[in-house]
Write an enzyme that holds these catalytic residues in place. Structure first.
Site, PDB file in Angstrom:
ATOM      1  N   CYS A  95      54.213  67.702  16.023  1.00 33.85           N
ATOM      2  CA  CYS A  95      53.025  67.104  15.820  1.00 33.85           C
ATOM      3  C   CYS A  95      53.031  65.806  16.237  1.00 33.85           C
ATOM      4  O   CYS A  95      52.422  65.131  17.325  1.00 33.85           O
ATOM      5  CB  CYS A  95      51.798  67.500  15.045  1.00 33.85           C
ATOM      6  SG  CYS A  95      51.961  69.262  14.306  1.00 33.85           S
ATOM      7  N   CYS A  98      53.912  63.535  19.592  1.00 29.72           N
ATOM      8  CA  CYS A  98      52.841  63.236  20.572  1.00 29.72           C
ATOM      9  C   CYS A  98      51.617  62.399  19.825  1.00 29.72           C
ATOM     10  O   CYS A  98      51.129  61.640  20.327  1.00 29.72           O
ATOM     11  CB  CYS A  98      52.244  64.636  21.046  1.00 29.72           C
ATOM     12  SG  CYS A  98      53.451  65.445  22.319  1.00 29.72           S
ATOM     13  N   CYS A 199      20.321  84.598   0.357  1.00 36.72           N
ATOM     14  CA  CYS A 199      21.098  83.801  -0.635  1.00 36.72           C
ATOM     15  C   CYS A 199      21.240  82.294  -0.567  1.00 36.72           C
ATOM     16  O   CYS A 199      20.821  81.648  -1.771  1.00 36.72           O
ATOM     17  CB  CYS A 199      22.495  84.467  -0.806  1.00 36.72           C
ATOM     18  SG  CYS A 199      22.751  85.817  -1.458  1.00 36.72           S
ATOM     19  N   HIS A 200      21.478  81.942   0.574  1.00 38.47           N
ATOM     20  CA  HIS A 200      21.904  80.396   0.563  1.00 38.47           C
ATOM     21  C   HIS A 200      20.660  79.470   1.091  1.00 38.47           C
ATOM     22  O   HIS A 200      20.935  78.144   0.836  1.00 38.47           O
ATOM     23  CB  HIS A 200      22.992  80.306   1.509  1.00 38.47           C
ATOM     24  CG  HIS A 200      24.236  81.161   0.835  1.00 38.47           C
ATOM     25  ND1 HIS A 200      24.950  80.609  -0.357  1.00 38.47           N
ATOM     26  CD2 HIS A 200      25.201  82.142   1.349  1.00 38.47           C
ATOM     27  CE1 HIS A 200      26.033  81.420  -0.513  1.00 38.47           C
ATOM     28  NE2 HIS A 200      25.977  82.385   0.586  1.00 38.47           N
ATOM     29  N   ARG A 237      35.929  83.158   3.959  1.00 39.88           N
ATOM     30  CA  ARG A 237      34.944  82.984   3.046  1.00 39.88           C
ATOM     31  C   ARG A 237      33.751  83.947   3.658  1.00 39.88           C
ATOM     32  O   ARG A 237      33.024  84.472   2.863  1.00 39.88           O
ATOM     33  CB  ARG A 237      34.606  81.619   2.723  1.00 39.88           C
ATOM     34  CG  ARG A 237      33.704  81.235   1.613  1.00 39.88           C
ATOM     35  CD  ARG A 237      34.165  81.667   0.272  1.00 39.88           C
ATOM     36  NE  ARG A 237      33.204  81.488  -0.977  1.00 39.88           N
ATOM     37  CZ  ARG A 237      32.229  82.743  -1.333  1.00 39.88           C
ATOM     38  NH1 ARG A 237      32.335  83.716  -0.539  1.00 39.88           N
ATOM     39  NH2 ARG A 237      31.630  82.247  -2.374  1.00 39.88           N
ATOM     40  N   CYS A 241      31.586  87.212   2.128  1.00 37.76           N
ATOM     41  CA  CYS A 241      30.267  87.395   1.790  1.00 37.76           C
ATOM     42  C   CYS A 241      30.019  88.698   2.590  1.00 37.76           C
ATOM     43  O   CYS A 241      29.007  89.567   1.794  1.00 37.76           O
ATOM     44  CB  CYS A 241      29.556  86.340   2.507  1.00 37.76           C
ATOM     45  SG  CYS A 241      29.126  84.852   1.579  1.00 37.76           S
TER      46      CYS A 241
END
Lengths: 280, 140, 109
Positions: A95, A98, A199-200, A237, A241
């Site tokens: 990586c 460049c 929920c959020h 994650r 959920c």
């Protein structure tokens, strides 16, 4: 950690008063650098205020993120730094060959993801970007989404934006993805027939059994979760959920999760990037 | 419905089976006591050991814990509600600035954690405290 | 982690006789021997770091015996007071016999 013994004594008093497990007034400072974990929401936001998931954790968990040595997520970022300089693929390029110094070339990238990729004419997550570059420039095999290497690299690249405000573009070609993500956020799914919003958005700050519900902000991903005893991606994650509400999860890297990622990032515009963060 | 003897038997067997399944696999108090005695050579008096830990651990997989005892050469940590009580033992030396150390431990459930300190003069001390462990349902 | 890597945080300089905090972390799964493989249902064999030793100029400064109840990526923090400059050597011993180590110089004035 000497503070902990003092805290233990104080907590006995705190508990007698109420279920004060989270310190919602604490401010996140990592090695002298202050982070925005709370801000007023703009008028068009569905939230009254914007809160990082860090604010929903208890003092011990919060503290682990304030010290880069104690935060085990940093092991992954260090591994990412090694990978950054490692030659890969048929071209034998690293990586760094460049992109040079990641602290300059990668600065701000995580804060703007996911974002439109002109060459591929689609919305790119950070993982997509890394794998595209591996195939295009290194002629190397793509990494698996949840591989240790991918988690290390997303942690390392994300670290270069740490402290910068989340700033994703939701207009132009990204607009239909934003709309799709928003639709997913409010769509009931699974046997429990629940949407993200239940929920959020409607219940953050409340307890669901023993879990303290957060706003589901994504400014710290990938995260080291105490539960996983390791690092995990945002899409892992999401999958968790969806499993919990007995829905069939979308695949990591799917258009659905990418659209949801863009929409969620937009709900947290202005929060500091905390990558790689630590959660419970 | 009238309950026959056979039904009753089936019910009792079912309950017993359910009870067996629900029995948590944890160290019994005898194992904890044995471990303390093996380390300390008897039951130590309580006090003189600091045991710092969260009142409620957000996740049992990683619970930060700190122990200290002035003048201790070794401090052993036991988790009374784990499948095996042993957690770890710190050994201090003349180079130790103080007999204090921290680590992160796994707790299978809400339980008492015990710290036993062995002093340079051979005496022993002990602290015991409950740590509540959150069993969260969220997030695969 | 693909590789097991020790990390330590040690001040490069210290005053003679003053308390110095040492923090250590090693990337290691600490496989407890109690987990089952989700696919086969068989127990995954135990593989943990069972011993940690810190020596200073060849003398033991601090040590710890570890059991499977220590969390993955074991974190250990302790403090020392040093009389003279030297090298602190840290060694973690794995169940499979491997020893992972790292050394740090400390200037004591």
């Amino acid at each position: 950690m000497n503070k902990m013994i003092a805290f233990g004594a104080a907590a006995v008093v705190a508990l007698a008063i109420g279920q004060a497990t989270a310190d919602e007034e604490a401010e996140l400072v990592i090695d002298g650098q202050a982070f925005v974990t709370k801000l007023d929401a703009p008028d068009d936001s569905p939230l009254p205020e914007i809160l990082s998931g860090w604010r929903f954790r208890n003092s011990e968990t919060q503290e682990l993120q304030t010290d880069d040595f104690e935060n085990p997520a940093m092991i992954f970022a260090e591994y990412g730094e090694e990978l950054w300089a490692t030659a890969e693929g048929e071209t034998g390029k690293s990586c760094a060959d460049c992109h040079g110094d990641a602290s300059e070339s990668m600065r701000g990238l995580r804060a703007s993801m996911p974002r439109w990729h002109e060459g591929k004419d689609t919305l790119f997550t950070l993982e997509d970007h890394i794998n595209w570059s591996r195939e295009e420039h290194q002629k190397a095999k793509p990494w698996k989404w949840e591989s240790q290497e991918m988690l290390a690299m997303t942690a390392y690249i994300g670290l270069q934006s740490r402290g910068m405000p989340v700033a994703v573009k939701t207009d132009g070609k990204a607009a239909p993805w934003f709309e799709k993500g928003k639709e997913l956020y409010y769509t009931r799914v699974g046997q429990l027939d629940m949407a993200c919003a239940h929920c959020h958005e409607n219940n953050y700050g409340n307890m669901i059994r023993a879990d303290h519900l957060s706003q589901g902000q994504i400014n710290g991903f990938p995260v080291y979760r105490l539960k996983w005893q390791g690092m995990g991606s945002l899409h892992r994650r999401f999958k968790g959920c969806m499993d919990n509400i007995r829905a069939t999860p979308y695949k990591r890297g799917s258009d659905e999760f990418t659209a949801l990622e863009l929409y969620l990032a937009s709900r947290g515009q202005g929060l500091s990037v905390e990558t790689p963060s630590l959660r419970n | 419905m009238q309950m026959t003897r056979r039904d009753l038997f089936a019910l009792a067997a079912g309950l017993a089976a359910a009870g067996l399944i629900r029995m948590p696999a944890h160290a019994d108090e005898a194992k904890v006591e044995a471990a303390i005695k093996e380390f300390a050579g008897g039951m130590p008096e309580t006090g003189g050991v600091e045991l710092g830990a969260p009142e409620i651990a957000e996740n049992g997989n990683t619970v930060p814990i700190e122990v200290a005892a002035a003048g201790a050469t070794s401090i052993m940590i036991l988790a009374s509600g784990n499948p095996n009580p042993g957690v770890g033992t710190f050994h201090f030396t003349a180079m130790s600035a103080e007999s204090r150390a921290s680590t992160r431990i796994r707790l299978a459930q809400t339980q008492d954690v015990v710290a036993v300190a062995k002093m340079a003069d051979g005496s022993t001390k002990m602290a015991r405290r409950e740590i509540k462990v959150t069993i969260g349902g969220c997030g695969g | 982690m693909a590789n097991i890597k020790p990390r330590v945080k040690v001040p490069g300089k210290a005053k003679a006789g003053e308390a110095v905090t040492i923090k250590t972390l090693i990337s290691h799964p600490m496989e407890s021997g109690q987990r089952k493989d989700r696919k086969t249902g068989e127990l995954i064999p135990r593989k943990i770091i069972n011993k940690f030793v810190a020596t200073y100029n060849g003398e033991t400064a601090f040590s710890m015996d570890l059991e499977p109840a220590i969390s993955a990526n074991p974190y250990i923090e302790f403090s020392v007071k040093l009389a003279e400059s030297g090298t602190m050597r840290f060694e973690w011993t794995d169940d499979d016999g491997s020893v992972y180590d790292i050394e740090k110089e400390i200037q004591v004035a």
